[in-house]
Design a protein around this motif. Structure first.
Motif, short mmCIF file in Angstrom:
data_model
loop_
_atom_site.label_atom_id
_atom_site.label_comp_id
_atom_site.label_asym_id
_atom_site.label_seq_id
_atom_site.Cartn_x
_atom_site.Cartn_y
_atom_site.Cartn_z
N GLN A 1 0.84 -1.20 0.00
CA GLN A 1 0.00 0.00 0.00
C GLN A 1 0.87 1.25 0.00
O GLN A 1 1.71 1.43 0.89
N SER B 1 1.09 5.64 -1.69
CA SER B 1 0.44 6.74 -2.40
C SER B 1 1.40 7.93 -2.48
O SER B 1 2.02 8.31 -1.48
N MET C 1 -6.66 7.24 2.96
CA MET C 1 -6.42 6.28 1.88
C MET C 1 -7.72 5.67 1.35
O MET C 1 -7.70 4.65 0.65
#
Length: 226
Positions: free
Chosen positions: A108, A110, A147
């Motif tokens: 995960q 970003s 998120m």
């Protein structure tokens, strides 16, 4: 002698009359002259200008236009962990711009970017609607990373090289490789390497040089700037 008496009397009266007439004419001429002079003085006199008295009030000076006092946002790097210690966050500030990276070191991540306001507040956006909201106070950025499925609180302290944010992109064996690394002040590294869009834990980089080997190929991870 008798005839001369009245004659002398008449002559004396005539002389007296002439004297009185002459006296009257002289007095009239003097009066006329005096009147003319007085009239001339009045006509020729011009009024003396009088100075206006001072008001006693100083002239008002224009008030300075108010200028907003702006806080200078320094160019610096920040790195830290989320409040639950599950992930890491790094933020780089340059000239009012910011780029950030959220990473759990597994699958995960970003990348986010945006502007930093004069008061140190920021709202950075990334793909899939991810949002980082933070505020710089002193030598620390605190905020949250949304998120989508979950929101993470975080604190990132000012980082001193080699701590900070790094990235490497290249083509390795025909596949596009994109790696992101957060080097924390403790020396710990948290990163993800994407191979053709598939995330996996990233190999360690040399924090002094950024050197890293991916599938037998040597790459260099560079410090990230907006």
């Amino acid at each position: 002698m008798k005839r001369s008496g009245p004659l002398f009397t008449l002559l004396a009266g005539l002389l007296l009359a002439l004297f009185m007439l002459s006296l009257n004419v002289t007095e009239g001429a003097r009066s006329t002259s005096t009147g003319s002079e007085s009239s001339g003085d009045v006509v020729s006199a011009s009024p003396t200008p009088t100075a206006s008295p001072p008001s006693g009030k100083p002239s008002a000076s224009p008030s300075p236009s108010p200028s907003a006092s702006k806080t200078a946002v320094p160019n610096a790097d920040y790195a830290g962990r989320t409040d639950d210690d599950s992930s890491a966050v790094a933020v780089t500030l340059r000239d009012g711009k910011a780029v950030a990276y959220f990473c759990d070191g597994k699958d995960q991540e970003s990348w986010l970017k945006g502007d930093v306001k004069a008061d140190g507040s920021m709202r950075l956006t990334g793909q899939n609607g991810n949002v980082l909201t933070g505020e710089l106070k002193g030598k620390r950025i605190s905020g949250t990373v949304d998120m989508g499925q979950r929101k993470y609180g975080f604190t990132a302290d000012k980082a001193v090289k080699p701590s900070g944010l790094y990235r490497a992109t290249a083509t390795v064996r025909g596949a596009e490789v994109d790696g992101g690394w957060i080097v924390l002040p403790s020396g710990q590294q948290v990163g993800i390497l994407n191979r053709a869009g598939k995330p996996s834990p990233a190999p360690r980089i040399d924090p002094e040089t950024g050197a890293v080997t991916v599938d037998g190929q040597k790459l260099t991870a560079e410090p990230v700037t907006p």
